[in-house]
Design a protein around this motif. Structure first.
Motif, short mmCIF file in Angstrom:
data_model
loop_
_atom_site.label_atom_id
_atom_site.label_comp_id
_atom_site.label_asym_id
_atom_site.label_seq_id
_atom_site.Cartn_x
_atom_site.Cartn_y
_atom_site.Cartn_z
N LEU A 79 1.24 -1.42 -0.24
CA LEU A 79 -0.06 0.12 0.00
C LEU A 79 1.24 1.32 -0.15
N ALA A 80 1.97 1.30 0.63
CA ALA A 80 2.62 2.54 1.31
C ALA A 80 3.67 2.80 -0.68
N SER A 81 3.92 1.84 -1.15
CA SER A 81 4.52 1.57 -2.46
C SER A 81 3.68 1.58 -3.69
N ALA A 82 3.16 1.89 -3.22
CA ALA A 82 1.60 2.25 -4.68
C ALA A 82 1.51 3.66 -5.32
N PRO A 83 1.30 3.84 -6.69
CA PRO A 83 1.53 4.77 -6.79
C PRO A 83 0.20 5.92 -6.31
N LEU A 84 0.05 7.01 -6.02
CA LEU A 84 -0.59 7.68 -5.39
C LEU A 84 -0.55 7.87 -4.57
N ALA A 85 -0.45 6.69 -3.75
CA ALA A 85 -0.50 6.21 -1.90
C ALA A 85 -0.80 7.36 -1.18
N GLY A 86 -2.07 7.09 -0.63
CA GLY A 86 -2.62 7.75 0.90
C GLY A 86 -1.59 7.64 1.99
N PRO A 87 -2.47 7.89 3.06
CA PRO A 87 -1.53 7.50 4.56
C PRO A 87 -1.99 6.46 5.18
N VAL A 88 -2.28 5.67 5.75
CA VAL A 88 -2.47 4.84 6.35
C VAL A 88 -3.09 4.49 7.66
N VAL A 89 -4.38 4.18 8.24
CA VAL A 89 -5.23 4.85 8.87
C VAL A 89 -5.38 3.52 9.58
N LEU A 90 -4.45 3.06 10.35
CA LEU A 90 -5.43 1.26 11.22
C LEU A 90 -6.43 1.43 12.39
N VAL A 91 -7.30 0.59 12.25
CA VAL A 91 -8.47 0.27 12.81
C VAL A 91 -8.38 -0.73 13.47
N GLY A 92 -7.94 -0.52 14.83
CA GLY A 92 -8.07 -2.52 15.89
C GLY A 92 -9.03 -2.48 16.29
N HIS A 93 -10.13 -3.69 15.74
CA HIS A 93 -11.09 -3.54 17.16
C HIS A 93 -10.55 -5.39 18.29
N SER A 94 -10.90 -5.02 19.55
CA SER A 94 -10.66 -6.35 20.66
C SER A 94 -9.41 -6.08 20.66
N LEU A 95 -9.10 -7.71 20.36
CA LEU A 95 -7.82 -8.49 19.58
C LEU A 95 -7.22 -7.41 18.63
N GLY A 96 -7.29 -7.22 17.44
CA GLY A 96 -7.39 -6.56 16.44
C GLY A 96 -6.60 -5.00 16.75
N ALA A 97 -7.01 -4.47 17.85
CA ALA A 97 -6.53 -3.88 18.70
C ALA A 97 -4.58 -3.42 18.51
#
Length: 250
Positions: A79-97
């Motif tokens: 995602l970070a290296s893709a053309p015109l890549a935007g900032p990444v926002v991570l959202v984790g729920h419960s264990l995903g946090a």
């Protein structure tokens, strides 16, 4: 690894934020179906099935939380290296946090913001008995459709995957890891969540330089499904704060 991508506009504006949603114990990307619909107008939305859950095959051994995070990093790097890549926002729920905290610690140059929804494991109830009691209490307060979604994913994942995930969850000290977080942090919870009480959310926010805790009214633990519209607004507002100029005004 199975990754699910939400359907949205054919093309988002260059530099639009990418929302990566990581599910909780025993669940799958399906737990984010409603939240994704609330986010996809503002940027691409991706959600993995962690190893052993949803459509991702089991790894054949128990994976610790850092190993679960490592399994997601190749896609994050892409995602970070893709053309015109935007900032990444991570959202984790419960264990995903727990998982997204480890991802952000490993890729501080990629992750622009981190949202923890109903984060575990509260140090006041660190064991199987304490967490099990809180989860049982939570299930009494979940809406029927949310309970049905949770039950379906639990049955699909199976007891062995759930048990392995529980051991990994209980052994991860999220409160010891958070002080190293460089990205802005939002801790979000249902106001009546017995799994992630308000005191615990405040404790986690106090561990970082840039953090905020917010509640979603009339909700318990699976707030990403039961109150997806409200959670979506909170996540988009947070993305506007940590990614200035990247989020549309849709």
């Amino acid at each position: 690894m199975h990754w699910w991508s939400a359907r949205g506009p054919e093309r988002h504006p260059p530099g639009a934020p990418v929302f990566v949603l990581v599910h909780g114990l025993g669940l799958s990307h399906r737990s984010f179906s409603r939240l994704a619909a609330a986010l996809v107008a503002h940027g691409p939305v991706l959600a993995p099935d962690l190893p052993g859950f949803g459509r991702s095959p089991g790894p054949g051994r128990r994976l610790a939380i850092p190993q679960l995070a490592e399994a997601l990093l190749p896609r994050l790097d892409a995602l970070a290296s893709a053309p015109l890549a935007g900032p990444v926002v991570l959202v984790g729920h419960s264990l995903g946090a727990q998982v997204v905290v480890e991802m952000a610690l490993r890729r501080p140059d990629v992750v622009a913001g981190v949202v923890l929804v109903g984060p575990v494991v509260d140090r006041v109830a660190p064991g199987v008995v304490g967490q099990g009691r809180r989860l049982a209490l939570d299930m009494l307060g979940e809406p029927p459709l949310t309970s049905a979604m949770v039950t379906r994913d639990y049955l699909r994942g199976g007891l062995l995957s759930y048990a392995a995930g529980t051991r990994s969850m209980l052994r991860h000290p999220i409160d010891e890891r958070l002080p190293g977080l460089a990205a802005p942090l939002l801790v979000l919870r249902g106001r009546h969540d017995p799994v992630a009480p308000a005191r615990w959310a405040d404790e986690l926010v106090a561990l970082v330089v840039d953090g905020e805790a917010r509640d979603v009214p009339a909700a318990v633990h699976d707030v990403v499904h039961s109150r997806a519209a409200e959670v979506g607004r909170e996540v988009v507002d947070f993305a506007r704060r940590c990614c200035p100029g990247a989020v549309s005004q849709v």
